[in-house]
Enzyme design. Structure first.
Site, PDB file in Angstrom:
ATOM      1  N   ARG A  23      35.316  30.303  63.292  1.00 44.87           N
ATOM      2  CA  ARG A  23      36.064  31.489  63.696  1.00 44.87           C
ATOM      3  C   ARG A  23      35.160  32.683  63.395  1.00 44.87           C
ATOM      4  O   ARG A  23      34.416  32.665  62.415  1.00 44.87           O
ATOM      5  CB  ARG A  23      37.337  31.649  62.853  1.00 44.87           C
ATOM      6  CG  ARG A  23      38.376  30.583  63.068  1.00 44.87           C
ATOM      7  CD  ARG A  23      39.367  31.003  64.144  1.00 44.87           C
ATOM      8  NE  ARG A  23      40.500  30.103  64.165  1.00 44.87           N
ATOM      9  CZ  ARG A  23      40.510  28.935  64.785  1.00 44.87           C
ATOM     10  NH1 ARG A  23      39.425  28.508  65.423  1.00 44.87           N
ATOM     11  NH2 ARG A  23      41.586  28.175  64.762  1.00 44.87           N
ATOM     12  N   LYS A  82      33.812  36.003  56.956  1.00 43.29           N
ATOM     13  CA  LYS A  82      34.389  36.991  56.036  1.00 43.29           C
ATOM     14  C   LYS A  82      34.119  36.618  54.594  1.00 43.29           C
ATOM     15  O   LYS A  82      34.153  35.445  54.228  1.00 43.29           O
ATOM     16  CB  LYS A  82      35.910  37.016  56.281  1.00 43.29           C
ATOM     17  CG  LYS A  82      36.636  38.124  55.608  1.00 43.29           C
ATOM     18  CD  LYS A  82      36.540  39.434  56.361  1.00 43.29           C
ATOM     19  CE  LYS A  82      37.125  40.581  55.583  1.00 43.29           C
ATOM     20  NZ  LYS A  82      36.213  41.075  54.528  1.00 43.29           N
ATOM     21  N   ASP A 132      45.561  30.524  56.853  1.00 43.82           N
ATOM     22  CA  ASP A 132      45.671  30.956  58.245  1.00 43.82           C
ATOM     23  C   ASP A 132      45.161  32.371  58.491  1.00 43.82           C
ATOM     24  O   ASP A 132      45.806  33.174  59.169  1.00 43.82           O
ATOM     25  CB  ASP A 132      47.131  30.860  58.731  1.00 43.82           C
ATOM     26  CG  ASP A 132      47.476  29.443  59.132  1.00 43.82           C
ATOM     27  OD1 ASP A 132      46.563  28.712  59.559  1.00 43.82           O
ATOM     28  OD2 ASP A 132      48.651  29.056  58.994  1.00 43.82           O
ATOM     29  N   LYS A 163      29.505  35.075  52.266  1.00 41.66           N
ATOM     30  CA  LYS A 163      29.457  35.751  50.969  1.00 41.66           C
ATOM     31  C   LYS A 163      28.093  36.388  50.812  1.00 41.66           C
ATOM     32  O   LYS A 163      27.099  35.878  51.347  1.00 41.66           O
ATOM     33  CB  LYS A 163      29.652  34.731  49.837  1.00 41.66           C
ATOM     34  CG  LYS A 163      30.115  35.360  48.550  1.00 41.66           C
ATOM     35  CD  LYS A 163      31.600  35.654  48.626  1.00 41.66           C
ATOM     36  CE  LYS A 163      32.185  36.100  47.320  1.00 41.66           C
ATOM     37  NZ  LYS A 163      33.647  35.872  47.341  1.00 41.66           N
TER      38      LYS A 163
HETATM   39  N1  GLU Z   1      35.820  38.724  47.421  1.00 40.05           N
HETATM   40  C1  GLU Z   1      37.157  38.338  47.726  1.00 40.05           C
HETATM   41  C2  GLU Z   1      37.302  36.833  47.698  1.00 40.05           C
HETATM   42  O1  GLU Z   1      36.527  36.149  47.067  1.00 40.05           O
HETATM   43  C3  GLU Z   1      37.676  38.989  48.996  1.00 40.05           C
HETATM   44  C4  GLU Z   1      36.998  38.603  50.257  1.00 40.05           C
HETATM   45  C5  GLU Z   1      37.444  39.403  51.478  1.00 40.05           C
HETATM   46  O2  GLU Z   1      38.407  40.148  51.398  1.00 40.05           O
HETATM   47  O3  GLU Z   1      36.768  39.276  52.500  1.00 40.05           O
HETATM   48  O4  GLU Z   1      38.212  36.267  48.222  1.00 40.05           O
END
Ligand code: GLU
Length: 466
Positions: free
Chosen positions: A61, A65, A94, A101
């Site tokens: 997807r 993120k 979901d 990262k």
């Molecule tokens: N750093 C956070 C995590 O480990 C947030 C990640 C985010 O919001 O993209 O879930």
């Protein structure tokens, strides 16, 4: 065993109860792309070279993120492991994102605000110009050592690089609210933990299986790390659920008070003095690692990975481990804890609140409008009409408190928290039903990863691998 190996072993355990071909399993587990950058920044007339990474684990997807971490312990293995955890976490709750990262090897406490801005803007240029930052493909967020301040610099740098990108504001989440951030994102991971634990305590069979009973109220917590996540989770649950925080472990040691610590007061004290040592009304222990083994109902590690490992797992004296950090329990420790009947509520579920609300922020940014702007007053009006209709039909007055609740139109924070609560409840219900229905699944972590992998597999199978 490295952090990444530990995550892979956990995934292998989940794969072993599923029918996934070897090739597909490899495709899911492997990191899709890794960027390593070294860049010079002039600090007070001297050139310093910084090393940073961004790993994109999965692009099944888009965007991929995940947060950006600033710490001296950051390395490629850690960034890859954390990117993988993001993939599984997003799939589980979901959130339609892949996993990524980033990390910069730096001690932020050694640099001034001006220097941090310069370094962050330079790192952002590296990420953006090399294809590892954009609202469509890769969206960072805060993590350890970063926060709204860094996200503001990042989004501003991106905007100046790509002013034609109408969605530039969605290139980063966790921004300050006056720069496109969504209400409730700052405390989202902590609030998500509260919602997740409340859902757990709604299932009395699960609570009893963990050797506890009743509700969250009065449960004794040991909290490791009073950063954004640890602080928000423990202060929200102290205020709203009546939990008792009997120990807090920080970098400079731990403080203990069996009658309960005032989390907000400890946090304020830490901001002033830089540590927990000397906090009044508590016993101070220089060796915080010993306090991790203190008897309690719920141990909440909210700092780094691998803090519960094969060395100390035998001595952990909690009924439940509420994983607020990413990867706080190693694969080996996980097995030891299971044998000892200690229940882990896994990170992929319990700390997903951050990325869930990041998803809301991203959607808000793409729609270029805050949530509730169109419907708040209509919502309010419907409440007023309902109250009026009730009063006219019954001839009785609705008490002020109830009237206020009924006539309150949902604002952005209400909507965000409602979406977060719903996501956490649903995810736990799915996890426990997999654990109940599949005899090969005996723990919540495996159940969570089974759900994630099934979703990723079906996305691969539906779209084809190419
Ligand atoms: N750093 C956070 C995590 O480990 C947030 C990640 C985010 O919001 O993209 O879930």
């Amino acid at each position: 065993m490295s952090f990444k190996q530990s995550v892979d072993f956990m995934i292998n355990k989940a794969l072993s109860v599923l029918d996934v071909s070897k090739g597909l399993a490899e495709a899911i587990k492997g990191c899709n792309a890794i960027l390593e950058v070294r860049f010079p920044v002039e600090i007070d007339g001297k050139v310093e070279v910084f090393t940073g990474w961004r790993a994109t684990h999965s692009t099944h997807r888009l965007p991929a993120k995940g947060g950006i971490r600033y710490a001296t312990s950051v390395n490629l293995d850690e960034v890859e492991a954390l990117a993988a955890l993001m993939t599984y976490k997003c799939a589980l709750v979901d959130v339609p994102f892949g996993g990524s990262k980033g990390g910069l090897n730096i001690d932020p406490s050694k640099y001034s605000r001006e220097h941090m801005e310069k370094i962050t803007r330079r790192f952002t240029r590296e990420l953006a110009t090399k294809g590892f930052l954009s609202p469509a493909t890769n969206v960072p967020a805060p993590d350890l050592g970063t926060g709204q301040r860094e996200m503001a610099w990042m989004v501003d740098t991106y905007k100046h690089l790509f002013p034609e990108d109408i969605n530039y504001i969605a290139s980063v989440t966790g921004k300050p609210t006056n720069l496109g951030g969504v209400m409730g994102r700052l405390e989202a991971t902590g609030r998500g933990l509260a919602f997740g634990l409340r859902e757990f305590f709604r299932h009395s069979t699960d609570v009893r299986a963990a050797g506890l009973d009743g509700e969250l109220e009065g449960k004794r917590f040991v909290v490791q790390g009073l950063g954004n996540v640890g602080f928000n989770a423990s202060s929200i649950m102290s205020d709203e659920d009546g939990i008792k925080v009997t120990a807090i472990i920080e970098k400079d040691g731990a403080i203990v008070n069996d009658l309960g610590l005032d989390v907000k007061a400890v946090h304020e004290y830490m901001l002033e003095s830089g540590g927990v040592e000397g906090f009044p009304d508590a016993k101070y222990h220089r060796d915080g690692s010993k306090v991790l083994e203190k008897e309690c109902d719920i141990l909440m590690p909210a700092a780094f990975e691998s803090v519960i490992n094969k060395e100390n797992a035998v001595r952990i004296n909690a009924k439940i481990i509420a994983e607020a950090a990413n990867g706080p329990v190693t694969f080996e420790a996980d097995g030891i804890l299971r044998e000892r009947g200690i229940v882990c509520i896994p990170d992929a579920f319990l700390n997903a609140g951050g990325v869930i609300v990041s998803y809301f922020e991203w959607v808000r940014n793409l729609s270029h409008m805050r949530f509730g702007r169109m419907e708040k007053r209509l919502d309010e009006l419907r409440g007023v009409q309902t109250v009026r209709a009730f009063e006219e039909l019954t001839g009785k007055k609705i008490p002020t408190q109830i009237r206020q609740e009924l006539t309150h139109g949902a604002d952005e924070l209400d909507l965000v928290n409602s979406g977060l609560d719903d996501s956490m409840r649903l995810a736990f219900q799915q996890i426990r039903s997999v654990k109940e229905l599949n005899p090969k699944v005996s723990d919540y972590r495996t159940a969570a990863f089974v759900i994630s992998i099934e979703k990723i597999v079906s996305s691969y199978l539906d779209s084809g691998v190419y």
